[in-house]
Design a protein around this motif. Structure first.
Motif, PDB file in Angstrom:
ATOM      1  N   LEU A 120     -41.252 -52.146  32.014  1.00  0.00           N
ATOM      2  CA  LEU A 120     -41.363 -50.860  32.703  1.00  0.00           C
ATOM      3  C   LEU A 120     -42.794 -50.661  33.186  1.00  0.00           C
ATOM      4  O   LEU A 120     -43.725 -51.275  32.666  1.00  0.00           O
ATOM      5  CB  LEU A 120     -41.018 -49.704  31.753  1.00  0.00           C
ATOM      6  N   SER A 121     -42.964 -49.757  34.135  1.00  0.00           N
ATOM      7  CA  SER A 121     -44.322 -49.342  34.489  1.00  0.00           C
ATOM      8  C   SER A 121     -44.798 -48.398  33.385  1.00  0.00           C
ATOM      9  O   SER A 121     -43.991 -47.841  32.632  1.00  0.00           O
ATOM     10  CB  SER A 121     -44.336 -48.618  35.826  1.00  0.00           C
ATOM     11  N   ALA A 122     -46.096 -48.228  33.292  1.00  0.00           N
ATOM     12  CA  ALA A 122     -46.644 -47.314  32.286  1.00  0.00           C
ATOM     13  C   ALA A 122     -46.058 -45.911  32.465  1.00  0.00           C
ATOM     14  O   ALA A 122     -45.682 -45.265  31.492  1.00  0.00           O
ATOM     15  CB  ALA A 122     -48.167 -47.283  32.384  1.00  0.00           C
ATOM     16  N   ALA A 123     -45.941 -45.460  33.704  1.00  0.00           N
ATOM     17  CA  ALA A 123     -45.398 -44.123  33.965  1.00  0.00           C
ATOM     18  C   ALA A 123     -43.949 -44.013  33.495  1.00  0.00           C
ATOM     19  O   ALA A 123     -43.556 -43.000  32.903  1.00  0.00           O
ATOM     20  CB  ALA A 123     -45.510 -43.788  35.449  1.00  0.00           C
ATOM     21  N   GLU A 124     -43.153 -45.061  33.741  1.00  0.00           N
ATOM     22  CA  GLU A 124     -41.750 -45.041  33.303  1.00  0.00           C
ATOM     23  C   GLU A 124     -41.655 -45.005  31.776  1.00  0.00           C
ATOM     24  O   GLU A 124     -40.847 -44.266  31.213  1.00  0.00           O
ATOM     25  CB  GLU A 124     -41.007 -46.272  33.821  1.00  0.00           C
ATOM     26  N   ALA A 125     -42.486 -45.787  31.124  1.00  0.00           N
ATOM     27  CA  ALA A 125     -42.460 -45.825  29.656  1.00  0.00           C
ATOM     28  C   ALA A 125     -42.893 -44.485  29.077  1.00  0.00           C
ATOM     29  O   ALA A 125     -42.287 -43.988  28.116  1.00  0.00           O
ATOM     30  CB  ALA A 125     -43.356 -46.949  29.141  1.00  0.00           C
ATOM     31  N   LEU A 126     -43.921 -43.890  29.670  1.00  0.00           N
ATOM     32  CA  LEU A 126     -44.391 -42.596  29.172  1.00  0.00           C
ATOM     33  C   LEU A 126     -43.373 -41.487  29.421  1.00  0.00           C
ATOM     34  O   LEU A 126     -43.376 -40.470  28.730  1.00  0.00           O
ATOM     35  CB  LEU A 126     -45.732 -42.239  29.812  1.00  0.00           C
ATOM     36  N   ALA A 127     -42.492 -41.683  30.393  1.00  0.00           N
ATOM     37  CA  ALA A 127     -41.487 -40.670  30.721  1.00  0.00           C
ATOM     38  C   ALA A 127     -40.244 -40.755  29.831  1.00  0.00           C
ATOM     39  O   ALA A 127     -39.387 -39.869  29.883  1.00  0.00           O
ATOM     40  CB  ALA A 127     -41.075 -40.795  32.190  1.00  0.00           C
ATOM     41  N   VAL A 128     -40.147 -41.800  28.999  1.00  0.00           N
ATOM     42  CA  VAL A 128     -39.001 -41.892  28.089  1.00  0.00           C
ATOM     43  C   VAL A 128     -39.053 -40.666  27.171  1.00  0.00           C
ATOM     44  O   VAL A 128     -40.086 -40.381  26.568  1.00  0.00           O
ATOM     45  CB  VAL A 128     -39.053 -43.195  27.258  1.00  0.00           C
ATOM     46  N   ARG A 181     -45.991 -43.902  18.882  1.00  0.00           N
ATOM     47  CA  ARG A 181     -47.165 -44.770  18.806  1.00  0.00           C
ATOM     48  C   ARG A 181     -47.260 -45.681  20.029  1.00  0.00           C
ATOM     49  O   ARG A 181     -48.350 -45.931  20.545  1.00  0.00           O
ATOM     50  CB  ARG A 181     -47.146 -45.581  17.517  1.00  0.00           C
ATOM     51  N   ALA A 182     -46.123 -46.173  20.504  1.00  0.00           N
ATOM     52  CA  ALA A 182     -46.131 -47.012  21.712  1.00  0.00           C
ATOM     53  C   ALA A 182     -46.663 -46.212  22.900  1.00  0.00           C
ATOM     54  O   ALA A 182     -47.503 -46.708  23.664  1.00  0.00           O
ATOM     55  CB  ALA A 182     -44.721 -47.534  21.998  1.00  0.00           C
ATOM     56  N   LYS A 183     -46.206 -44.978  23.037  1.00  0.00           N
ATOM     57  CA  LYS A 183     -46.659 -44.155  24.162  1.00  0.00           C
ATOM     58  C   LYS A 183     -48.154 -43.838  24.039  1.00  0.00           C
ATOM     59  O   LYS A 183     -48.886 -43.859  25.032  1.00  0.00           O
ATOM     60  CB  LYS A 183     -45.816 -42.882  24.242  1.00  0.00           C
ATOM     61  N   ARG A 184     -48.623 -43.594  22.811  1.00  0.00           N
ATOM     62  CA  ARG A 184     -50.043 -43.333  22.622  1.00  0.00           C
ATOM     63  C   ARG A 184     -50.855 -44.571  22.985  1.00  0.00           C
ATOM     64  O   ARG A 184     -51.889 -44.477  23.644  1.00  0.00           O
ATOM     65  CB  ARG A 184     -50.348 -42.921  21.177  1.00  0.00           C
ATOM     66  N   GLN A 185     -50.368 -45.765  22.589  1.00  0.00           N
ATOM     67  CA  GLN A 185     -51.086 -46.994  22.936  1.00  0.00           C
ATOM     68  C   GLN A 185     -51.119 -47.213  24.447  1.00  0.00           C
ATOM     69  O   GLN A 185     -52.138 -47.654  24.983  1.00  0.00           O
ATOM     70  CB  GLN A 185     -50.450 -48.206  22.247  1.00  0.00           C
ATOM     71  N   ILE A 186     -50.053 -46.877  25.129  1.00  0.00           N
ATOM     72  CA  ILE A 186     -50.040 -47.000  26.595  1.00  0.00           C
ATOM     73  C   ILE A 186     -51.110 -46.089  27.189  1.00  0.00           C
ATOM     74  O   ILE A 186     -51.898 -46.514  28.044  1.00  0.00           O
ATOM     75  CB  ILE A 186     -48.650 -46.650  27.171  1.00  0.00           C
ATOM     76  N   ARG A 187     -51.159 -44.845  26.717  1.00  0.00           N
ATOM     77  CA  ARG A 187     -52.180 -43.908  27.226  1.00  0.00           C
ATOM     78  C   ARG A 187     -53.593 -44.426  26.934  1.00  0.00           C
ATOM     79  O   ARG A 187     -54.487 -44.330  27.778  1.00  0.00           O
ATOM     80  CB  ARG A 187     -51.970 -42.518  26.630  1.00  0.00           C
ATOM     81  N   GLU A 188     -53.791 -45.005  25.744  1.00  0.00           N
ATOM     82  CA  GLU A 188     -55.097 -45.557  25.397  1.00  0.00           C
ATOM     83  C   GLU A 188     -55.474 -46.724  26.298  1.00  0.00           C
ATOM     84  O   GLU A 188     -56.612 -46.815  26.757  1.00  0.00           O
ATOM     85  CB  GLU A 188     -55.109 -46.017  23.933  1.00  0.00           C
ATOM     86  N   ARG A 189     -54.516 -47.614  26.561  1.00  0.00           N
ATOM     87  CA  ARG A 189     -54.795 -48.776  27.432  1.00  0.00           C
ATOM     88  C   ARG A 189     -55.178 -48.312  28.837  1.00  0.00           C
ATOM     89  O   ARG A 189     -56.071 -48.861  29.463  1.00  0.00           O
ATOM     90  CB  ARG A 189     -53.608 -49.728  27.521  1.00  0.00           C
ATOM     91  N   LEU A 190     -54.473 -47.299  29.330  1.00  0.00           N
ATOM     92  CA  LEU A 190     -54.779 -46.777  30.667  1.00  0.00           C
ATOM     93  C   LEU A 190     -56.173 -46.131  30.680  1.00  0.00           C
ATOM     94  O   LEU A 190     -56.923 -46.304  31.637  1.00  0.00           O
ATOM     95  CB  LEU A 190     -53.721 -45.776  31.110  1.00  0.00           C
ATOM     96  N   ALA A 191     -56.494 -45.409  29.624  1.00  0.00           N
ATOM     97  CA  ALA A 191     -57.791 -44.740  29.540  1.00  0.00           C
ATOM     98  C   ALA A 191     -58.947 -45.756  29.444  1.00  0.00           C
ATOM     99  O   ALA A 191     -60.011 -45.537  30.006  1.00  0.00           O
ATOM    100  CB  ALA A 191     -57.830 -43.793  28.340  1.00  0.00           C
ATOM    101  N   GLU A 192     -58.696 -46.871  28.754  1.00  0.00           N
ATOM    102  CA  GLU A 192     -59.714 -47.916  28.622  1.00  0.00           C
ATOM    103  C   GLU A 192     -60.089 -48.509  29.967  1.00  0.00           C
ATOM    104  O   GLU A 192     -61.209 -48.952  30.175  1.00  0.00           O
ATOM    105  CB  GLU A 192     -59.212 -49.046  27.703  1.00  0.00           C
ATOM    106  N   ARG A 193     -59.139 -48.500  30.877  1.00  0.00           N
ATOM    107  CA  ARG A 193     -59.387 -49.050  32.215  1.00  0.00           C
ATOM    108  C   ARG A 193     -60.144 -48.064  33.100  1.00  0.00           C
ATOM    109  O   ARG A 193     -60.685 -48.453  34.120  1.00  0.00           O
ATOM    110  CB  ARG A 193     -58.068 -49.426  32.891  1.00  0.00           C
ATOM    111  N   GLY A 194     -60.117 -46.809  32.692  1.00  0.00           N
ATOM    112  CA  GLY A 194     -60.876 -45.808  33.441  1.00  0.00           C
ATOM    113  C   GLY A 194     -60.189 -45.170  34.551  1.00  0.00           C
ATOM    114  O   GLY A 194     -59.393 -45.266  35.289  1.00  0.00           O
TER     115      GLY A 194
END
Length: 151
Positions: free
Chosen positions: A102-110, A138-151
């Motif tokens: 999934l895209s990050a947005a799709e996963a976060l929308a689950v 926790r998976a959704k939080r990790q996705i948000r963290e990975r996106l934030a790390e990229r800036g």
């Protein structure tokens, strides 16, 4: 399937939910056990790096997950759970298979309550369903963290 969740549930997870809901309670447990046998193995690059994985403390069994987000925002979820914890392995497998690709947005929308919509409350303890809910959070939080790390 309610109208509120229908648009945001990706096809693989919607199909999994429909598969569970089409079965009787005892057959739902059997399907969950089948998923436990399908938990994807860890890629070579992670096998020697247990430090990257996060323990899901909501689970009674020792379950660890790690989510990566590729440059194109594609999610890949990895999980480990002991063979003697087939229910937990099943939950990890459902999420790893359902979120990966999934895209990050799709996963976060689950929807956060996705685990409660599988009809497993009658087949397993509420504590176990809470464990899957913890895995998803926790998976959704990790996705948000990975996106934030990229800036």
């Amino acid at each position: 399937m309610d109208a509120v969740n229908a648009p945001t549930l990706p096809a693989a997870l919607a199909e999994t939910r429909e598969d569970f809901l089409a079965l009787g309670v005892s057959d739902r447990l059997q399907l969950l056990l089948e998923f436990s046998n399908e938990l994807p193995g860890l890629p070579e690059r992670y096998r020697d790096h247990p430090d990257l994985f996060e323990r899901v403390i909501e689970c009674q069994s020792p379950v660890f997950i790690f989510v990566e987000v590729a440059d194109d925002d594609t999610v890949a979820m990895f999980g480990t759970a002991p063979p003697e914890a087939p229910t937990t392995r099943g939950f990890a497998s459902i999420l790893a298979q359902g979120l990966s690709g999934l895209s990050a947005a799709e996963a976060l929308a689950v929807p956060d309550d996705f685990p409660q919509t599988l009809g497993l409350a009658e087949a397993v303890s509420p504590l176990r369903v809470r464990g899957m809910t913890g895995m998803l959070a926790r998976a959704k939080r990790q996705i948000r963290e990975r996106l934030a790390e990229r800036g």
